[in-house]
Design an enzyme around this catalytic site. Structure first.
Site, PDB file in Angstrom:
ATOM      1  N   TYR A 277       1.070  -1.094  -0.237  1.00  0.00           N
ATOM      2  CA  TYR A 277      -0.298  -0.442   0.280  1.00  0.00           C
ATOM      3  C   TYR A 277       0.534   1.058  -0.348  1.00  0.00           C
ATOM      4  O   TYR A 277       0.428   2.295   0.393  1.00  0.00           O
ATOM      5  CB  TYR A 277      -1.192  -0.370   1.072  1.00  0.00           C
ATOM      6  CG  TYR A 277      -1.864  -0.781   0.789  1.00  0.00           C
ATOM      7  CD1 TYR A 277      -1.730  -3.105   1.197  1.00  0.00           C
ATOM      8  CD2 TYR A 277      -2.923  -0.355   0.910  1.00  0.00           C
ATOM      9  CE1 TYR A 277      -2.742  -3.467   1.064  1.00  0.00           C
ATOM     10  CE2 TYR A 277      -4.334  -1.715   0.839  1.00  0.00           C
ATOM     11  CZ  TYR A 277      -4.141  -2.581   0.372  1.00  0.00           C
ATOM     12  OH  TYR A 277      -5.099  -3.826   0.661  1.00  0.00           O
TER      13      TYR A 277
ATOM     14  N   LYS B 175       4.739 -14.635   5.228  1.00  0.00           N
ATOM     15  CA  LYS B 175       5.179 -15.117   4.264  1.00  0.00           C
ATOM     16  C   LYS B 175       6.794 -15.497   4.036  1.00  0.00           C
ATOM     17  O   LYS B 175       7.539 -14.981   2.630  1.00  0.00           O
ATOM     18  CB  LYS B 175       4.313 -14.814   2.844  1.00  0.00           C
ATOM     19  CG  LYS B 175       4.450 -15.677   2.193  1.00  0.00           C
ATOM     20  CD  LYS B 175       3.648 -17.108   1.699  1.00  0.00           C
ATOM     21  CE  LYS B 175       3.771 -18.041   0.964  1.00  0.00           C
ATOM     22  NZ  LYS B 175       2.625 -19.511   1.117  1.00  0.00           N
TER      23      LYS B 175
ATOM     24  N   ASP C 181      -0.451 -19.298   4.622  1.00  0.00           N
ATOM     25  CA  ASP C 181      -1.595 -20.184   4.027  1.00  0.00           C
ATOM     26  C   ASP C 181      -1.914 -20.687   4.540  1.00  0.00           C
ATOM     27  O   ASP C 181      -3.303 -21.415   4.504  1.00  0.00           O
ATOM     28  CB  ASP C 181      -1.271 -20.268   2.379  1.00  0.00           C
ATOM     29  CG  ASP C 181       0.041 -20.466   3.060  1.00  0.00           C
ATOM     30  OD1 ASP C 181       1.358 -20.659   3.902  1.00  0.00           O
ATOM     31  OD2 ASP C 181       1.227 -21.326   1.494  1.00  0.00           O
TER      32      ASP C 181
ATOM     33  N   ASP D 173      -6.071  -6.185   5.800  1.00  0.00           N
ATOM     34  CA  ASP D 173      -7.192  -5.796   4.633  1.00  0.00           C
ATOM     35  C   ASP D 173      -7.246  -7.847   4.934  1.00  0.00           C
ATOM     36  O   ASP D 173      -8.720  -7.654   4.525  1.00  0.00           O
ATOM     37  CB  ASP D 173      -6.413  -5.737   3.355  1.00  0.00           C
ATOM     38  CG  ASP D 173      -7.118  -4.951   2.744  1.00  0.00           C
ATOM     39  OD1 ASP D 173      -8.357  -4.829   3.310  1.00  0.00           O
ATOM     40  OD2 ASP D 173      -7.292  -4.452   1.629  1.00  0.00           O
TER      41      ASP D 173
END
Ligand code: NAI
Length: 339
Positions: free
Chosen positions: A124, A171, A205, A229
């Site tokens: 962002y 991640k 994940d 988000d």
């Protein structure tokens, strides 16, 4: 003493749910003088900038705002009002409490999670380049300062609210530097300042799978911007959807409160949107005023509203997104009757 705060109705369903929310806050005895300003498509349609200087000035002056959702059209040349506001006022910690509510049937009845999202960095940051024809790149930004302060905010939140555990979703196996930065900073803040709070990290994940299998294993979550988000909406789905999740964007010197959901153009102008998420964000605002300015009457108003909407839901008074039949203003009336 009555506080002042900025109110931004926003776009789409924004004006409808703002009106319903302000009626409830007022009826509960909240002592806030609202200063109305515009942002988003509504501001542009009034001939102003998408984020007018008068709106920025008001937020600068009053330091607290309640904001309806603002539409961000997809495509070039339009920067998100929400992202701009968070960056301009350095509102680096977005907080979204996700809990079961009475009267709303969901697969789990023990969800009590607080999502804390880093609000100013990551993808962002808006650093996008067209490298050559047909090739674009977006840069994911992570700074030690940004990661450390949001990690400290999350652990401090956990400590002051009596929470037990902070979990970082990441991640870092792939994005070793950027996600690795948040992990390293969180580990340092934990070890040096908050060893009494349990800390864990998990690859995002697998974390999402664990979340939909047994959400009660999570307590406070700390995520970088984009993951925060996405996971906020995933968590909303566990407890009844976007109509029931409030949010707040905190900086060191002010806060903007807003629902997690967007402007819902598909149902705008029909008086059917659920105003509860914005109402709950209003409750968070009242508690913030009480915490930072010692306004006990606003804490009491917040508590009255919470009890009243819980009771309304228990009595089956619900909007259509929750399989009820009430319109936006009818739900607000049902809450007001129970104050
Ligand atoms: P959305 O959250 O507006 O809508 C997703 C779905 O949830 C729609 O079916 C909508 O009808 C439903 N929904 C959302 N809020 C609801 C409510 N209070 N009551 C009942 N149903 C509700 O997300 P979408 O469609 O992805 O975004 C629409 C616009 O909102 C976009 O321009 C987006 O950029 C903007 N947006 C603004 C946000 C903000 O101002 N903080 C946050 C998210 C999106």
């Amino acid at each position: 003493m009555t506080s002042t705060a900025v109110i931004i109705p926003g776009d789409g369903i924004g004006p409808e749910i703002t009106e319903a929310t302000l009626r409830v806050l007022d009826a509960a005895g909240a002592e806030v003088e609202w200063v109305e300003r515009q942002a988003g498509v509504a501001a542009m349609e009034a001939g102003d900038a998408v984020l007018p200087e008068s709106t920025l000035e008001a937020i600068r002056a009053h330091k607290v705002a309640l904001k309806g959702p603002c539409t961000t059209p997809v495509g070039k040349g339009f920067r998100s009002v929400n992202v701009q506001l968070r960056k301009k006022f350095d509102l680096y910690a977005a907080v979204r409490p996700v809990r079961n509510l009475p009267g709303i049937d969901t697969p789990f009845d023990d969800v009590d999670i607080v999502v804390i999202r880093e609000n100013t960095e990551g993808l962002y940051a808006g650093v996008e380049n067209e490298i050559t024809d047909g090739v674009v790149a977006s840069m994911k930004v992570a700074t030690e300062k940004g990661c450390t302060r949001v990690a400290r905010w999350a652990f401090d939140y956990a400590k002051t609210r009596g929470r037990k555990k902070v979990t970082v979703f990441h991640k870092a196996n792939i994005m070793k530097l950027s996600d690795g930065m948040l992990l390293r900073c969180a580990e340092e803040v934990h070890a040096e300042e908050f060893p009494e709070i349990e800390y864990e990290n998990t690859i995002i994940d697998a974390a999402c799978m664990r979340m939909v299998q047994r959400p009660s294993q999570f307590d406070v979550l700390l995520l970088e911007n984009l993951y925060g988000d996405v996971v906020s909406d995933l968590c909303a789905g566990l407890v009844g959807g976007l109509g029931v999740i409030p949010g707040a964007n905190f900086g060191d010197d002010g806060a903007i409160f807003e629902a997690v959901h967007g402007s819902a153009p598909d149902i705008a102008g029909q008086n059917v949107a659920n105003p509860l998420a914005l109402m709950m964000s209003g409750v968070m605002l009242l508690n913030y005023l009480a915490d930072t300015r010692g306004e006990e009457q606003n804490r009491q108003a917040a508590q009255r509203i919470k009890v009243a909407y819980d009771q309304a839901l228990t009595d089956g008074k619900k909007t259509r997104d929750l399989a009820g039949t009430l319109n936006t203003d009818e739900f607000a009336d049902a809450v007001i009757e129970r104050l």
